[in-house]
Design an enzyme around this catalytic site. Structure first.
Site, PDB file in Angstrom:
ATOM      1  N   HIS A  43       0.792  -1.024   0.226  1.00 49.62           N
ATOM      2  CA  HIS A  43       0.148  -0.056  -0.114  1.00 49.62           C
ATOM      3  C   HIS A  43       1.015   1.205  -0.059  1.00 49.62           C
ATOM      4  O   HIS A  43       0.971   1.917   1.132  1.00 49.62           O
ATOM      5  CB  HIS A  43      -1.163   0.112   1.142  1.00 49.62           C
ATOM      6  N   ARG A  45       1.477   5.552   0.331  1.00 52.91           N
ATOM      7  CA  ARG A  45       1.105   6.409   0.218  1.00 52.91           C
ATOM      8  C   ARG A  45       1.924   7.575  -0.021  1.00 52.91           C
ATOM      9  O   ARG A  45       2.992   7.044  -0.305  1.00 52.91           O
ATOM     10  CB  ARG A  45       1.298   6.212   1.898  1.00 52.91           C
ATOM     11  N   HIS A  50       6.235   4.012   4.036  1.00 45.96           N
ATOM     12  CA  HIS A  50       6.482   2.596   3.997  1.00 45.96           C
ATOM     13  C   HIS A  50       6.928   2.190   3.179  1.00 45.96           C
ATOM     14  O   HIS A  50       8.384   2.463   2.155  1.00 45.96           O
ATOM     15  CB  HIS A  50       5.540   1.712   4.494  1.00 45.96           C
ATOM     16  N   GLU A  70      -2.851  -1.501  -2.629  1.00 47.09           N
ATOM     17  CA  GLU A  70      -3.661  -1.489  -2.381  1.00 47.09           C
ATOM     18  C   GLU A  70      -3.708   0.489  -2.500  1.00 47.09           C
ATOM     19  O   GLU A  70      -2.477   0.790  -2.552  1.00 47.09           O
ATOM     20  CB  GLU A  70      -3.697  -1.338  -0.639  1.00 47.09           C
ATOM     21  N   THR A 100      -3.880   4.266   9.095  1.00 44.98           N
ATOM     22  CA  THR A 100      -4.252   3.032   8.271  1.00 44.98           C
ATOM     23  C   THR A 100      -5.188   3.548   7.585  1.00 44.98           C
ATOM     24  O   THR A 100      -6.403   4.106   8.000  1.00 44.98           O
ATOM     25  CB  THR A 100      -4.415   1.931   9.385  1.00 44.98           C
ATOM     26  N   HIS A 190      -7.862  -6.692   6.775  1.00 46.28           N
ATOM     27  CA  HIS A 190      -7.526  -5.119   8.868  1.00 46.28           C
ATOM     28  C   HIS A 190      -8.014  -5.953   9.913  1.00 46.28           C
ATOM     29  O   HIS A 190      -8.924  -6.342  10.797  1.00 46.28           O
ATOM     30  CB  HIS A 190      -8.888  -4.144   8.279  1.00 46.28           C
ATOM     31  N   HIS A 214       0.185  -6.231  10.000  1.00 45.93           N
ATOM     32  CA  HIS A 214       0.313  -5.661  10.737  1.00 45.93           C
ATOM     33  C   HIS A 214       0.060  -7.270  11.511  1.00 45.93           C
ATOM     34  O   HIS A 214       1.576  -7.639  12.112  1.00 45.93           O
ATOM     35  CB  HIS A 214      -0.654  -4.740  11.572  1.00 45.93           C
TER      36      HIS A 214
END
Length: 237
Positions: A43, A45, A50, A70, A100, A190, A214
């Site tokens: 993912h 961003r 990250h 994502e 998140t 999630h 996570h």
């Protein structure tokens, strides 16, 4: 069996904390596949805190299972995924500064925009998954916008699971049934974990894929990544 896609964002977070290349995100993805992961999820961003866009390009060259990207469909994100052409793009409604993902799309209000994006991605040969809350009308809205799959946002399930598993999973069974009737594939993600994953998968046996980051990476601190992947796959049997 439901497929396990490992989200490796937190591995990149650890790497970025030192500004070097340890741990090596690309090698970690390769090792996850070697140890049985059936997909790799990232993912990226806008702030690159990250996974970076450069990571995505490098990962595309080595990932041999399903590659799932994502993200919020900003102009830069769409350019990236059209360049890389992963197996799947999961559209999420996150604000640029979101810590998140914390909610699914309002697929009714955003139907026009989601339809345009879905059409563009599908024309490029990319499967489209839309991130939604476990509400039947939002699942139908995703189908009407041209999605191939929906990903159910499972944090509410995870939060309630220890108190009342049946109540926790009930809206997900309903939403998953709507997805199946609409001809959509079904993903979930999630806060799924070793504690709550088996029950969720048992209650929705037509679940195609879970994306877990996570909890899985946290468990790997104790068990190691190979054993952790084995344990998660065991929960999905």
């Amino acid at each position: 069996m439901t497929r396990l896609s490992v989200n490796i964002n937190k591995v990149a977070t650890l790497r970025n904390s030192r500004g070097e290349n340890r741990p090596d995100v690309v090698k970690f993805a390769e090792d996850c596949e070697k140890y049985g992961a059936q997909g790799i999820t990232v993912h990226p961003r806008p702030d690159g805190r990250h996974i970076t866009y450069d990571d995505v390009r490098k990962l595309k060259k080595v990932v041999t299972t399903e590659f799932n990207i994502e993200g919020y469909p900003s102009e830069d994100f769409i350019k990236l995924v059209l360049e890389v052409k992963p197996d799947q793009v999961t559209l999420v409604p996150d604000a640029p500064d979101a810590l998140t993902s914390d909610a699914g799309w309002d697929t009714i209000t955003n139907k026009e925009a989601l339809t345009k994006i879905s059409t563009l991605l599908k024309e490029a040969g990319i499967r489209v998954s839309i991130f939604v809350d476990p509400r039947g009308e939002m699942v139908v809205g995703a189908a009407n916008a041209g999605a191939d799959r929906v990903e159910l946002y499972t944090k509410p399930y995870a939060d309630l699971y220890s108190q009342d598993p049946e109540m926790a999973v009930a809206p997900y069974i309903e939403a998953a049934t709507v997805a199946r009737e609409a001809g959509l594939g079904l993903n979930a993600g999630h806060d799924l974990s070793l504690e709550n994953l088996r029950y969720f998968a048992e209650m929705i046996p037509w679940l195609d894929e879970v994306s877990i980051g996570h909890a899985l990476i946290s468990d790997a601190l104790y068990y190691g990544i190979e054993e952790t992947i084995r344990r998660y796959k065991e929960e999905l049997k």
